[in-house]
Design a protein around this motif. Structure first.
Motif, PDB file in Angstrom:
ATOM      1  N   HIS A  18     -33.740   7.237  82.446  1.00  0.00           N
ATOM      2  CA  HIS A  18     -34.655   6.422  83.220  1.00  0.00           C
ATOM      3  C   HIS A  18     -35.891   7.329  83.830  1.00  0.00           C
ATOM      4  CE1 HIS A  18     -31.006   3.864  83.017  1.00  0.00           C
ATOM      5  NE2 HIS A  18     -31.579   3.169  82.375  1.00  0.00           N
ATOM      6  N   MET A  19     -36.981   6.559  83.529  1.00  0.00           N
ATOM      7  CA  MET A  19     -38.269   7.310  83.991  1.00  0.00           C
ATOM      8  C   MET A  19     -38.796   6.033  84.731  1.00  0.00           C
ATOM      9  SD  MET A  19     -41.783   8.311  82.043  1.00  0.00           S
ATOM     10  CE  MET A  19     -40.963  10.004  81.532  1.00  0.00           C
ATOM     11  N   LEU A  20     -39.428   6.388  86.132  1.00  0.00           N
ATOM     12  CA  LEU A  20     -40.184   5.583  86.854  1.00  0.00           C
ATOM     13  C   LEU A  20     -41.734   5.844  86.751  1.00  0.00           C
ATOM     14  CD1 LEU A  20     -40.253   3.128  88.926  1.00  0.00           C
ATOM     15  CD2 LEU A  20     -40.069   4.861  90.684  1.00  0.00           C
ATOM     16  N   LEU A  21     -42.364   5.258  86.015  1.00  0.00           N
ATOM     17  CA  LEU A  21     -43.641   5.217  85.706  1.00  0.00           C
ATOM     18  C   LEU A  21     -44.699   4.846  86.737  1.00  0.00           C
ATOM     19  CD1 LEU A  21     -45.287   6.949  83.299  1.00  0.00           C
ATOM     20  CD2 LEU A  21     -45.581   4.525  82.122  1.00  0.00           C
ATOM     21  N   VAL A  22     -45.501   5.711  87.422  1.00  0.00           N
ATOM     22  CA  VAL A  22     -46.495   5.341  88.594  1.00  0.00           C
ATOM     23  C   VAL A  22     -47.880   6.153  88.365  1.00  0.00           C
ATOM     24  CG1 VAL A  22     -46.723   5.499  91.204  1.00  0.00           C
ATOM     25  CG2 VAL A  22     -44.297   5.607  90.074  1.00  0.00           C
ATOM     26  N   GLY A  23     -48.565   5.068  88.608  1.00  0.00           N
ATOM     27  CA  GLY A  23     -50.055   5.699  88.633  1.00  0.00           C
ATOM     28  C   GLY A  23     -51.091   4.585  89.254  1.00  0.00           C
ATOM     29  N   GLU A  24     -52.403   5.070  89.633  1.00  0.00           N
ATOM     30  CA  GLU A  24     -52.781   3.981  90.152  1.00  0.00           C
ATOM     31  C   GLU A  24     -53.735   3.432  89.139  1.00  0.00           C
ATOM     32  OE1 GLU A  24     -56.920   6.005  91.566  1.00  0.00           O
ATOM     33  OE2 GLU A  24     -55.999   7.780  91.445  1.00  0.00           O
ATOM     34  N   THR A  25     -54.390   2.177  89.664  1.00  0.00           N
ATOM     35  CA  THR A  25     -55.164   1.444  88.428  1.00  0.00           C
ATOM     36  C   THR A  25     -56.275   2.348  87.855  1.00  0.00           C
ATOM     37  OG1 THR A  25     -54.880  -0.332  89.848  1.00  0.00           O
ATOM     38  CG2 THR A  25     -56.492  -0.452  88.126  1.00  0.00           C
ATOM     39  N   GLY A  26     -56.143   2.418  86.384  1.00  0.00           N
ATOM     40  CA  GLY A  26     -57.177   2.939  85.416  1.00  0.00           C
ATOM     41  C   GLY A  26     -56.829   4.529  85.346  1.00  0.00           C
ATOM     42  N   ILE A  92     -39.517   2.453  83.432  1.00  0.00           N
ATOM     43  CA  ILE A  92     -39.759   1.213  84.273  1.00  0.00           C
ATOM     44  C   ILE A  92     -41.114   1.343  84.691  1.00  0.00           C
ATOM     45  CG2 ILE A  92     -39.550   0.480  86.567  1.00  0.00           C
ATOM     46  CD1 ILE A  92     -36.579   1.585  86.693  1.00  0.00           C
ATOM     47  N   ASP A  93     -41.991   0.523  83.877  1.00  0.00           N
ATOM     48  CA  ASP A  93     -43.465   0.516  84.157  1.00  0.00           C
ATOM     49  C   ASP A  93     -43.676  -0.268  85.391  1.00  0.00           C
ATOM     50  OD1 ASP A  93     -46.093   0.664  83.680  1.00  0.00           O
ATOM     51  OD2 ASP A  93     -46.413  -1.011  82.319  1.00  0.00           O
ATOM     52  N   THR A  94     -44.777   0.461  86.171  1.00  0.00           N
ATOM     53  CA  THR A  94     -44.874  -0.350  87.562  1.00  0.00           C
ATOM     54  C   THR A  94     -46.436  -0.599  87.383  1.00  0.00           C
ATOM     55  OG1 THR A  94     -45.665   1.735  88.563  1.00  0.00           O
ATOM     56  CG2 THR A  94     -43.296   1.205  88.814  1.00  0.00           C
ATOM     57  N   GLU A 121     -28.457   2.170  87.229  1.00  0.00           N
ATOM     58  CA  GLU A 121     -27.739   3.088  88.199  1.00  0.00           C
ATOM     59  C   GLU A 121     -28.425   4.302  88.649  1.00  0.00           C
ATOM     60  OE1 GLU A 121     -23.609   5.424  87.822  1.00  0.00           O
ATOM     61  OE2 GLU A 121     -23.983   4.181  86.228  1.00  0.00           O
ATOM     62  N   TYR A 122     -29.447   4.717  88.061  1.00  0.00           N
ATOM     63  CA  TYR A 122     -30.008   5.888  88.330  1.00  0.00           C
ATOM     64  C   TYR A 122     -31.436   6.156  87.614  1.00  0.00           C
ATOM     65  CZ  TYR A 122     -27.972   7.330  83.802  1.00  0.00           C
ATOM     66  OH  TYR A 122     -27.963   7.096  82.617  1.00  0.00           O
ATOM     67  N   ILE A 123     -32.060   7.027  88.257  1.00  0.00           N
ATOM     68  CA  ILE A 123     -33.580   7.428  87.902  1.00  0.00           C
ATOM     69  C   ILE A 123     -33.426   8.851  87.757  1.00  0.00           C
ATOM     70  CG2 ILE A 123     -35.832   7.582  88.610  1.00  0.00           C
ATOM     71  CD1 ILE A 123     -35.246   4.953  87.842  1.00  0.00           C
ATOM     72  N   ASN A 159     -37.479  15.327  91.597  1.00  0.00           N
ATOM     73  CA  ASN A 159     -37.262  14.512  90.449  1.00  0.00           C
ATOM     74  C   ASN A 159     -38.897  14.192  89.711  1.00  0.00           C
ATOM     75  OD1 ASN A 159     -34.652  14.139  91.614  1.00  0.00           O
ATOM     76  ND2 ASN A 159     -34.211  13.626  89.435  1.00  0.00           N
ATOM     77  N   MET A 160     -39.830  14.654  90.668  1.00  0.00           N
ATOM     78  CA  MET A 160     -41.214  14.308  90.309  1.00  0.00           C
ATOM     79  C   MET A 160     -41.868  15.179  89.203  1.00  0.00           C
ATOM     80  SD  MET A 160     -42.895  13.650  94.005  1.00  0.00           S
ATOM     81  CE  MET A 160     -42.125  12.387  95.273  1.00  0.00           C
TER      82      MET A 160
END
Length: 536
Positions: A18-26, A92-94, A121-123, A159-160
């Motif tokens: 599982h990947m948490l995908l994070v980023g600012e707009t654009g 997981i697209d944020t 369950e986990y990231i 994990n970053m």
């Protein structure tokens, strides 16, 4: 907090990562998601065949229909599962933080992220997508990091992963990675930093500009780019597999902690506002007391006492010649030796005898002392004496104003002592207790979150608002955008000041009567009028 699963560090057939995908707009976050899916088609079908089937993988129902710049293309968190060789990648697209629609949108986005993360369950990794072409870390990026760090456990720093978009390698990156890592809360290992010139973006541009361009020509132009991107993606996934997973229950725990801090902040803000309102009332009452004291001072001379001279007759051992003319009261001849006539008590003497008094002129029978005729004189054992007598005069109008002012001072002083004093003491004690509660919750939150501090989170929000205020066009004043931004800025400044004061607040056990006396000074009749703003 910060628990990490002991799942293995190598890929297993059928394994889910599982990947948490994070980023600012654009930043290119959504385009990266689409790349992950479409690269799999290349692996399966070859580029020439798969190019015909390239499509947007992100779900349309979760997309923002607005085309305004700096509004996130994603309006909700969503879990996308992609098969990659023998394993499944759950991404997981944020939503993009720093959306111009306001902090309430971002607050809801955080809740959506936590809910979606809590569904697995986990990231395995948190992937920060950053536009590598930007020259510096923007206030918006700092804000994004602070918001997401608020729900990331401390151990998740390990994990970053950082993905620099719009760059083929770090030589093309303008952004300073040292500056980036300073905001992520920990050092990012070099093997967890990746560069990507996303060919999917080029593909979209070609389709939009030349919709009739044959797939064979697209394949010729982008085949190598997709091959490089595929290798980069494999490196990212390989890095992700090496990382120890973080249990997602910690995300929800942190979110609850952060909400507890925000609720405690709100309670303290309300308590401080109530205290400020009470102090304002006290200030107005103090002004009324000062005005009443001034009125007392102006009318305190309603009672005046004067010294009035008064003539009295006193008894003497000797006989004296006194003038009885109207208003004269002259002791013409004291200790006169004229023969006694009749009784010694006060009575008129024989006038002929008076003529013989030493003070009388023998020819005119006029007194040489008072210049009155002999027949106005008396010969007796008394004399005139002048004594001072105290006479009091009352100005009734001034007296009435004085008494009214005096009653006002007494009534207002009683009100402040019996009611406002106790209310203010309770209000001050509540502020102290809520300050302690807030700091305890903040400290508890900061012990477990990867965020640098709760104050830093507010500062990042403040920087973003200030940036938007500067960028707001003139018509923003007309349509109310500017006023909303200014209001938000004031609220953030109030939160920062509140947090600073809370850390400096005295203990709840401290006697705050001295502090109350600064606000409610004891009033006496001799009190001097002072500036009503002294209480502030």
């Amino acid at each position: 907090m910060g628990n990490q699963s002991s799942k293995g560090n190598s890929a297993t057939k059928g394994e889910v990562y599982h990947m948490l995908l994070v980023g600012e707009t654009g930043s290119g976050k959504t385009s990266f998601l689409n790349l992950v899916y479409n690269v799999q088609l290349v692996h399966k079908l070859g580029f020439a065949t798969s190019a015909k089937q390239f499509r947007k993988y992100n779900k349309i129902k979760f997309e923002n229909p607005s085309k305004r710049p700096m509004e996130s293309a994603t309006i909700g968190s969503e879990l996308y599962e992609v098969r990659f060789e023998d394993m499944t990648i759950g991404i997981i697209d944020t939503p993009g933080f720093g959306d111009t629609r306001g902090f309430e949108i971002d607050k809801q986005n955080v809740k959506d992220i936590v809910d979606k993360v809590n569904g697995v369950e986990y990231i395995n990794c948190i992937c920060f997508v950053i536009n590598g072409r930007q020259a510096r870390v923007t206030p918006q990026f700092q804000y994004v990091v602070s918001e997401i760090s608020a729900v990331l456990p401390k151990m998740s720093v390990m994990n970053m992963v950082v993905l620099l978009t719009n760059t083929r390698d770090e030589t093309e990156a303008n952004i300073d990675m040292k500056e980036v890592t300073s905001f992520l809360g920990g050092e990012i290992m070099q093997e967890n930093i990746f560069c990507l010139e996303n060919p999917y973006c080029k593909l979209e541009k070609l389709r939009n500009k030349k919709p009739d361009l044959p797939c064979e020509e697209i394949a010729t132009g982008l085949k190598d780019d997709f091959s490089v991107a595929s290798k980069t993606l494999e490196a990212i996934l390989t890095s992700m597999m090496r990382l120890n997973p973080v249990k997602t229950c910690d995300f929800m725990t942190l979110f609850v902690m952060k909400e507890a801090v925000e609720k405690a902040t709100l309670k303290l803000m309300i308590a401080c506002q109530n205290q400020a309102s009470l102090i304002k009332v006290i200030g107005l009452k103090k002004q009324e007391i000062d005005e009443a004291l001034k009125m007392k001072t102006l009318n305190q001379s309603f009672k005046n006492t004067y010294t009035v001279p008064k003539i009295v007759i006193v008894y003497t051992e000797d006989r004296n010649t006194l003038c009885g003319a109207d208003g004269c009261y002259s002791n013409c001849h004291l200790e006169c030796i004229l023969p006694k006539q009749g009784d010694h008590k006060v009575k008129m003497c024989d006038k002929d005898i008076i003529k013989l008094c030493h003070c009388m002129d023998e020819v005119t029978n006029i007194c040489s002392k008072c210049h009155h005729s002999y027949d106005t004189h008396y010969h007796m054992m008394h004399k005139f004496e002048k004594k001072d007598e105290q006479v009091t005069y009352f100005d009734e109008a001034m007296k009435e104003r004085y008494e009214m002012a005096e009653k006002s001072v007494e009534d207002l002083s009683t009100l402040m002592k019996d009611q406002l004093d106790s209310k203010l003491k309770m209000a001050m004690e509540e502020v102290v207790q809520l300050s302690e509660d807030l700091i305890n919750k903040v400290n508890h939150f900061e012990e477990h979150a990867s965020a640098a501090s709760y104050a830093k989170l507010i500062e990042c929000q403040l920087m973003l608002v200030e940036q938007r205020i500067k960028a707001t066009p003139a018509d923003g004043v007309i349509n109310g955008i500017m006023s909303e931004l200014v209001k938000t800025k004031e609220q953030l400044l109030e939160k920062l000041q509140l947090l600073t004061k809370a850390r400096q607040a005295p203990s709840a056990s401290k006697d705050i009567n001295a502090d109350i006396n600064l606000v409610i000074p004891r009033t006496s009749d001799s009190a001097k009028c002072c500036d009503p703003e002294d209480i502030y």
